[in-house]
Design an enzyme around this catalytic site. Structure first.
Site, mmCIF file in Angstrom:
data_model
loop_
_atom_site.group_PDB
_atom_site.id
_atom_site.type_symbol
_atom_site.label_atom_id
_atom_site.label_comp_id
_atom_site.label_asym_id
_atom_site.label_seq_id
_atom_site.Cartn_x
_atom_site.Cartn_y
_atom_site.Cartn_z
ATOM 1 N N ASP A 184 41.313 43.393 42.919
ATOM 2 C CA ASP A 184 39.451 44.257 42.769
ATOM 3 C C ASP A 184 39.032 43.457 43.640
ATOM 4 O OD1 ASP A 184 37.089 43.888 41.166
ATOM 5 O OD2 ASP A 184 38.729 45.633 40.180
ATOM 6 N N HIS A 224 32.913 43.703 40.288
ATOM 7 C CA HIS A 224 33.488 44.543 39.715
ATOM 8 C C HIS A 224 33.873 43.704 38.782
ATOM 9 C CE1 HIS A 224 36.157 47.930 39.882
ATOM 10 N NE2 HIS A 224 34.958 48.912 39.538
ATOM 11 N N SER A 384 37.751 52.212 35.605
ATOM 12 C CA SER A 384 37.701 51.167 35.855
ATOM 13 C C SER A 384 38.304 50.683 34.738
ATOM 14 C CB SER A 384 37.218 50.488 36.339
ATOM 15 O OG SER A 384 37.408 50.182 38.470
#
Length: 686
Positions: A184, A224, A384
């Site tokens: 990520d 994120h 996600s």
């Protein structure tokens, strides 16, 4: 910056060789990446010229992303054949550099793959593709492309089994025996949710951010990855609160990466496993790009090494099979639902769907760690987040049963999911039957399910409309193909059969003249120590029909299928219910070949259930009783208006057309025939 088509820069050959092969030249290249990128841009050729060039004898194939805005021309992954020697990738790369130099081109070798797959990553002009495709040992070349983060505490309550729901989330274990690798953005490892639980590796492979004025604010770069790390194993809002995480940065501050950087990240994991093998390992891939053969192949290699890969289905409100890594069969692909168990909508887009999705999980307004401060929380949505939930559930299942294979884990995730809770009207009509109606949930307990016979349904891709078109569905290597069926929306099909290909059995479905295409549907089960075979009865030509038997001692019928060469079989009317004691045979139309799938396994017990209704009936179903698992699903043979049969969990579904549009009479019967099995010996032993 513009591009110059079909231009070559001619350099003196000695100077080129010095730059390419000499140590000083190599260092100069490494110190001058920006100049090199300009050179690559200048050397790009027009798209139209490539197709003609590739038809002139190249033995390898070329692949590129179907979504033009995501393509990265000038960077290519060159994949060699599997049997090549470990030293061959670097030797082939040097050979390509030398041959390019003779033609006046500069090539930069970016990375050599050894452990994940045999190949290398290069920057070069598209003019050199034909040359590269002709090299010995090259299997295929794929142009690099972009991948993206897929994000735009009801979630913990939702994944808790209904019979155990309480005011507090109480998982069976914390997943402490499992390591989760997260590919990520970077992570704020000092956040109180994940502090001491995340190891930030020294790996980093990310592209530059778009735009010259982009500011790399730390909280934005980490947002994120930090949120997903908290969803997986956060102290307060995490699913598997005891799992340890390893962070690999493959996405930049804008949540954007490349296929090549993801490949290098996966190889980093592969090397780490070789150097220091650990226990159960889960890799979370909360990203998506266009379909990529090389990325899917890399996922397959890791899965063979007993690594569990969990991927986001994608947030494009589209067929997940068009994206990678979601389309890789070895990956557990996860779509997103909201608090009402409905598909997540994200503006004009939303969760992906289709046959490549294994199950759904909470993915809307998920509370998790925020990178704004070490105690901040934020709500995020997307596939996600859904994939992070399943990665956490997988960690807990593997902690309870560390020896589970990927196939066993996937089957358990499917078996324990909440079923038939999603409103299928949200999906496009042609995708509803293909998309699993499953929302992930924890198992009710960590013990006592070892005796359960687990099965799942695997749909093929659509065959296409030509008369001789076929569709193929296959099971995972650790699964047994117990039955095969087919489905066509037009009703024009020529049945299905099980065939051996490459040492594995596959389910093949056949389209018919005037048909719009067909699907093959495989019923894939976990049946340890099984010995399975297929027995075929050819067309009878007269009489009531064909009958295929399980004639080997101890072999039990698990599925029936049939296929035919003629376009219209006509009809005949065998009895709906079979005579007592005839459950080891399959009945078929007299003009069709009939196939009986027969298996011998310890404690295996099967029975046949049938349910028929007079036409017209749009749908007829029959369900196995509790404790029994559906292994075979077929329709009454010889019914002219049947579209096909398929399994949904432990229910056999037979679909048919309106008889008023077919010329058939309502005297015909629409019947669903289910074969239900259980492992009686293991059930008693447990």
């Amino acid at each position: 910056m513009g591009t110059v088509s079909s231009r070559r820069l001619w350099w003196p050959l000695p100077l080129l060789l010095l730059l390419l092969l000499g140590p000083a030249g190599t260092r100069a290249q490494e110190d001058d990446d920006d100049d090199y990128e300009e050179l690559v841009l200048a050397l790009r050729s027009e798209e139209e010229g490539l197709a003609d060039a590739l038809q002139n004898g190249a033995t390898a194939t070329f692949h590129r992303c179907a979504k033009d805005p995501w393509r990265l021309p000038g960077t290519y992954v060159v994949v060699l054949k599997e049997e090549t020697h470990r030293s061959q990738p670097e030797r082939t790369a040097r050979r390509l550099q030398a041959q390019a130099a003779r033609r006046g081109y500069l090539i930069k070798l970016l990375h050599v793959f050894h452990d994940l797959l045999p190949g290398f990553l290069v920057k070069m002009s598209r003019d050199l593709l034909e040359l590269a495709l002709r090299l010995p040992h090259v299997d295929y070349i794929e142009e690099d492309s972009s991948v993206f983060a897929q994000s735009i505490p009801w979630n913990l309550e939702r994944i808790t089994p209904a019979r155990y729901q309480a005011d507090e989330y109480q998982p069976p274990n914390g997943g402490s025996l499992v390591e989760v690798y997260l590919l990520d953005t970077s992570i704020q490892s000092g956040h109180r949710e994940i502090e001491g639980r995340v190891m930030v590796t020294d790996f980093g492979s990310v592209p530059k951010e778009d735009g010259t004025r982009f500011h790399r604010q730390a909280s934005k770069c980490d947002s994120h990855g930090t949120h997903l790390a908290g969803v997986v194993s956060g102290r307060d809002a995490g699913v598997a609160k005891g799992a340890s995480l390893h962070s690999l940065r493959v996405l930049n501050c804008q949540g954007k990466g490349t296929v090549s950087s993801t490949l290098i990240g996966l190889e980093f994991i592969c090397k780490s496993q070789l150097v220091q093998p650990v226990g159960p390992l889960v890799v979370l891939l909360p990203l998506a790009g266009g379909y990529s053969r090389v990325l899917n192949a890399a996922c397959q290699r890791l899965a063979r090494a007993r690594v569990v890969l969990v991927a986001a289905a994608g947030n494009f409100r589209d067929d997940a099979c068009l994206y990678s890594p979601a389309s890789a069969p070895e990956v557990i692909t996860v779509g997103a639902t909201n608090a009402q168990d409905q598909p997540v909508t994200l503006g004009t887009l939303g969760t992906n769907f289709g046959r490549c999705v294994d199950l759904f999980a909470p993915g809307e307004d998920i509370i998790g760690a925020s990178s704004d401060c070490s105690t901040c929380f934020v709500s995020r949505s997307g596939t996600s987040q859904a994939a992070a939930h399943v990665a956490g559930i997988a960690a807990m299942m593997l902690s309870a049963e560390p020896e589970l294979t990927l196939a066993e884990l996937r089957q358990r995730l499917i078996h324990f999911s909440a079923k038939d809770v999603i409103n299928e009207a949200w999906f496009p009509e042609d995708q509803r039957v293909l998309t699993p109606n499953l929302v992930a949930a924890l198992p009710p307990s960590t013990h006592g399910e070892g005796w359960q016979l687990f099965c799942r349904t695997v749909w093929s891709a659509h065959s296409g409309p030509t008369r001789m078109a076929t569709a193929m569905a296959r099971c995972a290597p650790d699964e047994e193909l117990l039955s095969c069926s087919s489905f066509s929306r037009s009703g024009k099909r020529r049945g299905e059969r099980i065939e051996a290909q490459g040492g594995r059995r596959v389910c093949l479905a056949h389209n018919a003249f005037g048909g719009e295409g067909v699907y093959a549907i495989a019923r894939c089960c976990l049946l340890p120590q099984a010995n399975c075979s297929v027995h075929t009865a050819p067309p009878a030509g007269a009489g009531m029909g064909t009958r295929a038997h399980c004639h080997q001692q101890g072999h039990i019928l698990t599925g029936c299928s049939s296929h035919w060469e003629v376009e219209d079989l006509g009809t005949h009317k065998p009895p709906v219910l079979r005579p007592e004691g005839q459950h080891n045979q399959c009945m078929g139309h007299r003009g069709a070949s009939t196939h009986a799938s027969c298996c011998h396994a310890p404690g295996l017990e099967c029975k046949v259930k049938e349910h028929g209704l007079p036409a017209p009936q749009e749908q007829v179903t029959v369900t196995c009783e509790e404790g029994w698992t559906l292994t075979g699903c077929s329709a009454l043979p010889g019914t002219s208006h049947v579209l096909g049969a398929y399994a949904v969990d432990d229910t056999c579904v037979v679909r048919s057309r309106d008889v008023s549009t077919t010329g058939s009479t309502s005297e015909e019967t629409v019947a669903a025939i289910a074969i239900c099995c259980r492992s009686q010996h293991l059930a008693q032993a447990s």
